[in-house]
Design an enzyme around this catalytic site. Structure first.
Site, mmCIF file in Angstrom:
data_model
loop_
_atom_site.group_PDB
_atom_site.id
_atom_site.type_symbol
_atom_site.label_atom_id
_atom_site.label_comp_id
_atom_site.label_asym_id
_atom_site.label_seq_id
_atom_site.Cartn_x
_atom_site.Cartn_y
_atom_site.Cartn_z
ATOM 1 N N CYS A 93 36.599 42.632 37.116
ATOM 2 C CA CYS A 93 37.540 43.020 36.063
ATOM 3 C C CYS A 93 38.102 44.381 36.430
ATOM 4 O O CYS A 93 37.332 45.337 36.623
ATOM 5 C CB CYS A 93 36.824 43.074 34.718
ATOM 6 S SG CYS A 93 37.793 43.810 33.381
ATOM 7 N N CYS A 115 44.908 42.417 37.539
ATOM 8 C CA CYS A 115 43.920 41.951 36.570
ATOM 9 C C CYS A 115 43.445 40.600 37.062
ATOM 10 O O CYS A 115 44.263 39.777 37.502
ATOM 11 C CB CYS A 115 44.534 41.835 35.176
ATOM 12 S SG CYS A 115 43.479 40.999 33.950
#
Length: 263
Positions: free
Chosen positions: A69, A179
């Site tokens: 992440c 992302c």
């Protein structure tokens, strides 16, 4: 065993690359759905979640942990490395390859606000893109699209079009997917950006770093070792979690466990 964690399904874009790169290595994935999305959470909040998840993964046998992440990497990876005695691999902004490959000298970066405010992003941008125009764009709504499995729909085009509009106007020829959720929208982004634009997914580079750590610090497992995958969610709806994972990655029930963690 290698552990990975993310706020939700996004880190599965890294999981699937690791699965192909290290087919004999057990993988355990933690989706923090009860606290998703991470993008607007404070640094302190994310460090707290990263600690709790790290402890679960270590208890399950993880010897390397991938912070799959970008937002959590920006907020917590330094803290994790300073407080735990196992290797951590984070998501680095792929600005360097984008800048080196750009012909138009303009690159775009889609990411969360948490990633853009992180030290690593700004240091990387300053080091590798001094002479490059970097068009940054918060990917508002994209995590939610992936979490709801709305990829390749009219809704995804509605959300993506205004996010990519400025990048097209600035003539970017590289777009960094900042992302881990965004690679699941790869086809939609490519169609809207145009075939002349290269999309950069950092997952292969992360897999290479994991392999390097295994080769230099840890021993590879014996060839022929049975694959084993475990998926954990912090949301109680394990049935829906299982169905969603099976849509996104190629695993089967014979060697896969699904579980709920309340911490």
């Amino acid at each position: 065993m290698i552990g990975l964690f993310d706020s939700g399904y996004g880190g599965l874009s890294v999981f699937r690359v690791l699965k192909e790169t290290l087919p004999d290595t057990p993988l355990i994935y933690y989706a923090d759905h009860e606290h998703c999305p991470y993008g607007q959470k404070s640094k302190e909040y994310l460090i707290n979640r990263a600690e709790k998840i790290t402890e679960v993964l270590i208890e399950q046998g993880a010897e390397i942990i991938v912070v799959a992440c970008n937002t959590a990497t920006a907020a917590a990876i330094d803290h994790l490395r300073n407080n735990y005695d196992i290797p951590f691999v984070g998501m680095e902004p792929a600005i360097k390859p984008a800048a080196l490959s750009s012909i138009t000298k303009a690159v775009g970066v889609l990411a969360t606000e948490g990633t853009f405010s992180g030290k690593l992003f700004n240091e990387t941008k300053e080091k590798y893109a001094k002479d490059i125009k970097v068009v940054i764009q918060p990917g508002t709504g994209l995590v939610e699209l992936v979490e709801a499995h709305k990829m390749h729909t009219y809704k995804s085009w509605q959300v993506l079009y205004p996010l990519l509009k400025k990048m097209k106007e600035e003539n970017v020829d590289q777009i960094v997917l900042g992302c881990t959720h965004y690679p699941f929208l790869f086809e939609d982004i490519q169609k809207l950006a145009g075939e002349h634009v290269t999309l950069i997914d950092p997952a292969p580079a992360v897999a290479k770093q994991v392999v390097r750590i295994k080769e230099t610090i840890l021993d590879f497992p014996e060839k022929g070792k049975a694959q084993f995958y475990q998926f954990i969610t912090s949301h109680a709806d394990v049935k829906n979690f299982r169905a969603s994972v099976l849509k996104l990655v190629d695993v089967n029930d014979d060697n896969t466990l699904f579980a709920y963690d309340w911490s």
